[in-house]
Design a protein around this motif. Sequence first.
Motif, PDB file in Angstrom:
ATOM      1  N   LEU A  61      12.962  13.918   3.267  1.00 48.25           N
ATOM      2  CA  LEU A  61      11.797  14.467   2.577  1.00 48.25           C
ATOM      3  C   LEU A  61      11.395  15.804   3.203  1.00 48.25           C
ATOM      4  CD1 LEU A  61       9.173  11.631   1.903  1.00 48.25           C
ATOM      5  CD2 LEU A  61      10.273  13.106   0.219  1.00 48.25           C
ATOM      6  N   LEU A  62      11.283  15.799   4.527  1.00 47.77           N
ATOM      7  CA  LEU A  62      10.867  17.011   5.231  1.00 47.77           C
ATOM      8  C   LEU A  62      11.874  18.137   5.036  1.00 47.77           C
ATOM      9  CD1 LEU A  62       9.076  18.599   7.165  1.00 47.77           C
ATOM     10  CD2 LEU A  62      10.205  17.427   9.079  1.00 47.77           C
ATOM     11  N   ILE A  63      13.151  17.843   5.196  1.00 50.91           N
ATOM     12  CA  ILE A  63      14.188  18.870   5.058  1.00 50.91           C
ATOM     13  C   ILE A  63      14.197  19.441   3.643  1.00 50.91           C
ATOM     14  CG2 ILE A  63      16.681  19.273   5.079  1.00 50.91           C
ATOM     15  CD1 ILE A  63      16.771  17.093   7.325  1.00 50.91           C
ATOM     16  N   GLY A  64      14.106  18.545   2.654  1.00 52.32           N
ATOM     17  CA  GLY A  64      14.074  19.006   1.272  1.00 52.32           C
ATOM     18  C   GLY A  64      12.900  19.926   0.999  1.00 52.32           C
ATOM     19  N   GLY A  65      11.745  19.599   1.568  1.00 51.49           N
ATOM     20  CA  GLY A  65      10.579  20.457   1.404  1.00 51.49           C
ATOM     21  C   GLY A  65      10.746  21.792   2.104  1.00 51.49           C
ATOM     22  N   LEU A  66      11.309  21.755   3.316  1.00 52.34           N
ATOM     23  CA  LEU A  66      11.456  22.994   4.095  1.00 52.34           C
ATOM     24  C   LEU A  66      12.361  24.010   3.419  1.00 52.34           C
ATOM     25  CD1 LEU A  66      11.778  21.574   7.739  1.00 52.34           C
ATOM     26  CD2 LEU A  66       9.803  22.738   6.737  1.00 52.34           C
ATOM     27  N   VAL A  67      13.401  23.548   2.717  1.00 54.97           N
ATOM     28  CA  VAL A  67      14.325  24.484   2.073  1.00 54.97           C
ATOM     29  C   VAL A  67      13.907  24.841   0.657  1.00 54.97           C
ATOM     30  CG1 VAL A  67      16.280  23.695   3.458  1.00 54.97           C
ATOM     31  CG2 VAL A  67      15.856  22.641   1.233  1.00 54.97           C
ATOM     32  N   SER A  68      12.799  24.244   0.184  1.00 50.00           N
ATOM     33  CA  SER A  68      12.393  24.450  -1.206  1.00 50.00           C
ATOM     34  C   SER A  68      11.138  25.287  -1.364  1.00 50.00           C
ATOM     35  CB  SER A  68      12.190  23.092  -1.899  1.00 50.00           C
ATOM     36  OG  SER A  68      13.376  22.321  -1.886  1.00 50.00           O
ATOM     37  N   VAL A  69      10.187  25.141  -0.454  1.00 50.34           N
ATOM     38  CA  VAL A  69       8.911  25.860  -0.578  1.00 50.34           C
ATOM     39  C   VAL A  69       8.499  26.412   0.781  1.00 50.34           C
ATOM     40  CG1 VAL A  69       8.079  24.458  -2.515  1.00 50.34           C
ATOM     41  CG2 VAL A  69       7.569  23.750  -0.183  1.00 50.34           C
ATOM     42  N   ARG A  70       7.703  27.457   0.723  1.00 45.94           N
ATOM     43  CA  ARG A  70       7.113  27.991   1.954  1.00 45.94           C
ATOM     44  C   ARG A  70       5.779  27.298   2.179  1.00 45.94           C
ATOM     45  NH1 ARG A  70       7.588  31.958   5.595  1.00 45.94           N
ATOM     46  NH2 ARG A  70       5.692  32.926   6.447  1.00 45.94           N
ATOM     47  N   SER A  71       5.539  26.886   3.405  1.00 47.23           N
ATOM     48  CA  SER A  71       4.314  26.175   3.753  1.00 47.23           C
ATOM     49  C   SER A  71       3.954  26.513   5.193  1.00 47.23           C
ATOM     50  CB  SER A  71       4.521  24.667   3.614  1.00 47.23           C
ATOM     51  OG  SER A  71       5.461  24.212   4.588  1.00 47.23           O
ATOM     52  N   PRO A  72       2.759  26.148   5.635  1.00 46.30           N
ATOM     53  CA  PRO A  72       2.437  26.351   7.048  1.00 46.30           C
ATOM     54  C   PRO A  72       3.419  25.657   7.983  1.00 46.30           C
ATOM     55  CG  PRO A  72       0.438  25.933   5.801  1.00 46.30           C
ATOM     56  CD  PRO A  72       1.582  25.707   4.859  1.00 46.30           C
ATOM     57  N   VAL A  73       3.937  24.501   7.573  1.00 50.81           N
ATOM     58  CA  VAL A  73       4.917  23.790   8.404  1.00 50.81           C
ATOM     59  C   VAL A  73       6.203  24.606   8.521  1.00 50.81           C
ATOM     60  CG1 VAL A  73       6.317  21.711   8.649  1.00 50.81           C
ATOM     61  CG2 VAL A  73       3.973  21.531   7.812  1.00 50.81           C
ATOM     62  N   SER A  74       6.715  25.083   7.393  1.00 52.78           N
ATOM     63  CA  SER A  74       7.955  25.854   7.437  1.00 52.78           C
ATOM     64  C   SER A  74       7.763  27.172   8.175  1.00 52.78           C
ATOM     65  CB  SER A  74       8.476  26.109   6.022  1.00 52.78           C
ATOM     66  OG  SER A  74       7.598  26.941   5.292  1.00 52.78           O
ATOM     67  N   ALA A  75       6.581  27.788   8.016  1.00 55.05           N
ATOM     68  CA  ALA A  75       6.312  29.043   8.714  1.00 55.05           C
ATOM     69  C   ALA A  75       6.282  28.829  10.224  1.00 55.05           C
ATOM     70  CB  ALA A  75       4.991  29.635   8.230  1.00 55.05           C
ATOM     71  N   ALA A  76       5.675  27.721  10.663  1.00 54.30           N
ATOM     72  CA  ALA A  76       5.611  27.439  12.099  1.00 54.30           C
ATOM     73  C   ALA A  76       7.008  27.169  12.658  1.00 54.30           C
ATOM     74  CB  ALA A  76       4.694  26.247  12.351  1.00 54.30           C
ATOM     75  N   LEU A  77       7.814  26.397  11.923  1.00 52.26           N
ATOM     76  CA  LEU A  77       9.168  26.090  12.395  1.00 52.26           C
ATOM     77  C   LEU A  77      10.074  27.315  12.350  1.00 52.26           C
ATOM     78  CD1 LEU A  77       9.721  22.583  10.741  1.00 52.26           C
ATOM     79  CD2 LEU A  77       9.262  23.067  13.155  1.00 52.26           C
ATOM     80  N   ALA A  78       9.783  28.246  11.440  1.00 48.34           N
ATOM     81  CA  ALA A  78      10.595  29.456  11.327  1.00 48.34           C
ATOM     82  C   ALA A  78      10.168  30.545  12.293  1.00 48.34           C
ATOM     83  CB  ALA A  78      10.536  29.989   9.896  1.00 48.34           C
ATOM     84  N   TRP A  79       9.094  30.315  13.039  1.00 48.07           N
ATOM     85  CA  TRP A  79       8.654  31.295  14.040  1.00 48.07           C
ATOM     86  C   TRP A  79       9.819  31.625  14.958  1.00 48.07           C
ATOM     87  CZ3 TRP A  79       5.909  30.264  19.196  1.00 48.07           C
ATOM     88  CH2 TRP A  79       5.389  31.457  19.719  1.00 48.07           C
ATOM     89  N   THR A  80      10.040  32.888  15.196  1.00 53.15           N
ATOM     90  CA  THR A  80      11.272  33.347  15.843  1.00 53.15           C
ATOM     91  C   THR A  80      11.626  32.609  17.135  1.00 53.15           C
ATOM     92  OG1 THR A  80      11.032  35.534  14.853  1.00 53.15           O
ATOM     93  CG2 THR A  80      12.480  35.357  16.772  1.00 53.15           C
ATOM     94  N   PRO A  81      10.706  32.438  18.106  1.00 50.59           N
ATOM     95  CA  PRO A  81      11.111  31.717  19.328  1.00 50.59           C
ATOM     96  C   PRO A  81      11.540  30.274  19.055  1.00 50.59           C
ATOM     97  CG  PRO A  81       9.051  32.913  19.673  1.00 50.59           C
ATOM     98  CD  PRO A  81       9.327  32.953  18.204  1.00 50.59           C
ATOM     99  N   VAL A  82      10.873  29.625  18.115  1.00 51.71           N
ATOM    100  CA  VAL A  82      11.199  28.226  17.808  1.00 51.71           C
ATOM    101  C   VAL A  82      12.547  28.144  17.097  1.00 51.71           C
ATOM    102  CG1 VAL A  82      10.456  26.146  16.588  1.00 51.71           C
ATOM    103  CG2 VAL A  82       8.759  27.613  17.699  1.00 51.71           C
TER     104      VAL A  82
END
Length: 404
Positions: A302-323
């Motif tokens: 569920l989480l992976i499908g959401g991360l590759v489908s929409v931009r959200s605060p969760v995806s933005a935090a995980l995509a933060w460059t150091p992380v």
Amino acid sequence: MTTDTLTPARSRVGAPPRAADARAAGSPTAPPPPLTHRAPALDGLRTLAILVVVLYHLHVPQFEGGFIGVTVFFVLSGFLITTLLLGERRRTGRVRLGTFWGKRLLRLYPALLAFVVVGLLLWNWVGDYKGATFSAGEAAFIALTYTGNLFRAFWDTTQGVFAHTWSLSMEEQFYLVWPPVLVLLATLRTRRRWLLTGLGALVVGGSVASWLSYRTPSGGATPDVYFSPVLGVVPLAVGCALALLLDDARVRVLAAGLAGTVATWLGFALLVGVLVWIDDDWTQHAWTFGVVLPATALVSALLIGGLVSVRSPVSAALAWTPVSWFGRRVSYSAYLWHPLVIALLGTFAIGVWGTIGLVAAVLVVSIGAAYAVEVPVERFRKRLEARSAAARATAAPAHDPVGP
């Protein structure tokens, strides 16, 4: 091999999407397939997964369920590998299995070999970490042949400081079996719904078999079923199913809206909930392996499908460059090396500051190993790929037919 087209009612594996599919779903244009561009949020998810695994092995309170990090890695592997294979077939009409296996070998084996060599050199100090039942040479052989999961699951053995390579064994066996199966099914023009049905049956069957084969371990040890391919195939199959679902343009249209946002937040919240909820007696219950771990795989999807489908605060935090950088560059190295660091320095780590120091040591060693081994090998692999592409480009005109 010529790819076939999708129809709104019946879709086939690896077929190129048509605009009609998007219009049938109520949108003029479907989002591109996953991994058309790199997804930094997935790299960030790798960072979280390896962090909970390390903290679990350090016995940090509230991370008794940190073993779910391995489940997340398995789902990611199933999703990423299947998506890449489908994408290659969509672009080129075929899948080069030899190239796929060669890339996997160059990506993973040199780092494993370096780790095993250092582990052998330090065996007198770290070999008995968590009780090795093999000699140094035997343990190294098992690690390097990717058979650790079989030895741990079916012969109740462990390889000391190499014991954690059981999960790498599970993934390598998946890399050997699943791609040819997927290619064969694509060649036979298997409909996606039948393949999804088969994967669903595999998930249910593996979960039930894991429950039934559970035997209560002694002394709080991890049960053999945890290392079994019967259970390991469940999250991998879940990841494969997610990739097949998102290969359908209609599903991508749906996931790009509210459904994707809900999936992201729900998946993230449930993963955190499982991590907090599980306590240190998780090994004593059959339902941990027949229900909790399979459910964790579904939540991860569920989480992976959401991360590759929409931009959200969760995806933005995980995509933060150091992380995302750590997940992309260091997560594999951190998984390989952290037991060795714990075995070597764990007796000197006392209290909270000792744990913090161990985590820092893991980070330093992992980053150093990644840049000492993985980065040079990656550069070498890219040079090989560039030469191969240049050779194909040079030879192509001689084999191309003349005229339309």
